[in-house]
Design an enzyme around this catalytic site. Structure first.
Site, short mmCIF file in Angstrom:
data_model
loop_
_atom_site.label_atom_id
_atom_site.label_comp_id
_atom_site.label_asym_id
_atom_site.label_seq_id
_atom_site.Cartn_x
_atom_site.Cartn_y
_atom_site.Cartn_z
N HIS A 1 34.61 51.22 30.35
CA HIS A 1 34.99 50.54 31.60
C HIS A 1 36.11 51.35 32.26
O HIS A 1 36.98 51.90 31.58
CB HIS A 1 35.46 49.11 31.30
CG HIS A 1 35.60 48.28 32.53
ND1 HIS A 1 36.67 48.39 33.37
CD2 HIS A 1 34.78 47.34 33.08
CE1 HIS A 1 36.50 47.54 34.38
NE2 HIS A 1 35.37 46.90 34.23
N GLY B 1 32.63 40.86 37.24
CA GLY B 1 33.99 40.55 36.81
C GLY B 1 34.45 39.22 37.38
O GLY B 1 34.12 38.15 36.86
N GLY B 2 35.19 39.27 38.48
CA GLY B 2 35.81 38.08 39.06
C GLY B 2 34.89 36.88 39.20
O GLY B 2 35.25 35.76 38.83
N GLY C 1 36.95 44.75 41.60
CA GLY C 1 38.05 43.83 41.86
C GLY C 1 38.66 43.97 43.24
O GLY C 1 39.73 43.43 43.52
N TRP D 1 34.84 38.79 31.42
CA TRP D 1 35.94 37.86 31.70
C TRP D 1 37.31 38.55 31.66
O TRP D 1 38.33 37.94 31.98
CB TRP D 1 35.92 36.69 30.69
CG TRP D 1 34.72 35.79 30.81
CD1 TRP D 1 33.72 35.87 31.75
CD2 TRP D 1 34.39 34.67 29.97
NE1 TRP D 1 32.79 34.87 31.54
CE2 TRP D 1 33.17 34.11 30.45
CE3 TRP D 1 34.99 34.08 28.86
CZ2 TRP D 1 32.56 33.01 29.86
CZ3 TRP D 1 34.39 32.98 28.26
CH2 TRP D 1 33.19 32.45 28.76
N SER E 1 32.53 43.97 42.49
CA SER E 1 32.60 42.89 43.49
C SER E 1 31.24 42.27 43.80
O SER E 1 30.94 41.95 44.95
CB SER E 1 33.28 43.38 44.78
OG SER E 1 34.61 43.77 44.51
N GLU F 1 29.51 51.47 38.04
CA GLU F 1 30.59 50.69 38.63
C GLU F 1 31.51 51.62 39.42
O GLU F 1 32.42 52.22 38.83
CB GLU F 1 31.39 49.99 37.54
CG GLU F 1 30.61 49.00 36.71
CD GLU F 1 31.50 47.91 36.16
OE1 GLU F 1 31.21 46.74 36.41
OE2 GLU F 1 32.50 48.23 35.50
C1 PEP Z 1 34.14 44.77 36.34
O1 PEP Z 1 35.30 44.79 36.04
O2 PEP Z 1 33.29 45.21 35.53
C2 PEP Z 1 33.76 44.25 37.63
C3 PEP Z 1 32.57 44.55 38.09
O3 PEP Z 1 34.68 43.48 38.29
P1 PEP Z 1 34.50 42.73 39.72
O4 PEP Z 1 33.16 42.08 39.72
O5 PEP Z 1 35.63 41.76 39.76
O6 PEP Z 1 34.61 43.80 40.76
#
Ligand code: PEP
Length: 253
Positions: free
Chosen positions: A93, A227-228, A168, A7, A206, A162
């Site tokens: 992260h 994330g989002g 994001g 979050w 994403s 990631e």
């Molecule tokens: C994250 O920050 O770990 C992430 C995967 O963000 P998003 O899904 O928004 O890309």
């Protein structure tokens, strides 16, 4: 499989508690093999823990300090997270690496501290766009992984691949790009730990309801760090549903 929601630094107290309740309701199912976790801001962990009580949804934190206690203003120790019923903690992260200057050596200290407190670290690794375009992404990610696991003896952890350029941005790695990196990470983990082949490797960057199924269809993807899309209970639940469907498809084979 595991689907974990990050979050980040979002949501008021009321919104965090409300989202936790919505997630519990939206992902409710008989016990199955897909683990679900949410990682709220540290200040809301206690309130969210209360809301998750007696549910299948697990609690994760977004950060931890490696020291057991002491003069580290603003930081939180692993034992404090354990006290609250936290089971996972995100470490390494890219936002912490890039915005807060965290090195892989420091991340490895966090992994060790989390494990010592019986928390499962979700260790994030990933390359920048420049690194991907250089053609060296795999070597860079594997070096980051090795350095972030320095002196780590236990395979009780989760890894999240990631790609920084996908976080994001709305731009996700293709299923083939993700699979290739996950396979390389799995090989490295198998060489590093006796039980390394079984470590869950999540994809993050994403992930949305409309791309989750094709990502989860890849053999070395064991879930997602979201994330989002985790800030909306329906979107998050749709990603969890895609993970469940991919497990059902595997079971049918
Ligand atoms: C994250 O920050 O770990 C992430 C995967 O963000 P998003 O899904 O928004 O890309």
């Amino acid at each position: 499989m595991l689907v974990a929601g990050n979050w980040k630094m979002n949501l008021s107290h009321a919104d965090a508690v409300g989202l936790a309740a919505d997630v519990v309701a939206a992902v409710a199912a008989d016990a199955d093999d897909v683990g679900v976790a949410v990682c709220p801001p540290a200040i809301w962990l206690d309130a969210v823990a209360e809301r998750l009580r007696d549910s299948e949804v697990r609690l994760g934190a977004q950060n931890v300090h490696p020291a057991a206690s002491g003069a580290f203003t603003g930081e939180v120790a692993a034992s404090m997270l354990d006290d609250l019923g936290v089971e996972y903690v995100i470490v390494g992260h890219s936002e912490r690496r890039q915005l807060f200057g965290e090195t892989s050596a420091f991340v490895a200290e966090k992994v060790r501290a989390a494990q010592a407190a019986r928390l499962a670290p979700i260790l994030c690794v990933g390359e920048t766009l420049e690194e991907r375009e250089s053609g060296d992404a795999e070597a860079i990610v594997l070096a980051q992984l090795a350095d972030s696991l320095a002196e780590v003896e236990s395979a009780d952890l989760v890894v999240a691949y990631e790609p920084v350029w996908a976080i994001g941005t709305g731009r996700t790695a293709s299923p083939e790009q993700a699979q290739a990196m996950h396979a390389a990470i799995r090989g490295a983990l198998a060489a590093r730990f006796e039980e390394g082949e079984d470590i869950e490797i999540l994809y993050g960057g994403s992930v949305k309801p409309d791309n989750a199924a094709e990502l989860f269809a890849q053999p070395d993807l064991d879930g997602a760090l979201v994330g989002g899309a985790s800030l909306d209970a329906a979107s998050f639940a749709a990603i969890v549903a895609a993970a469940r469907a991919s497990m059902d498809a595997d079971d049918a084979c």
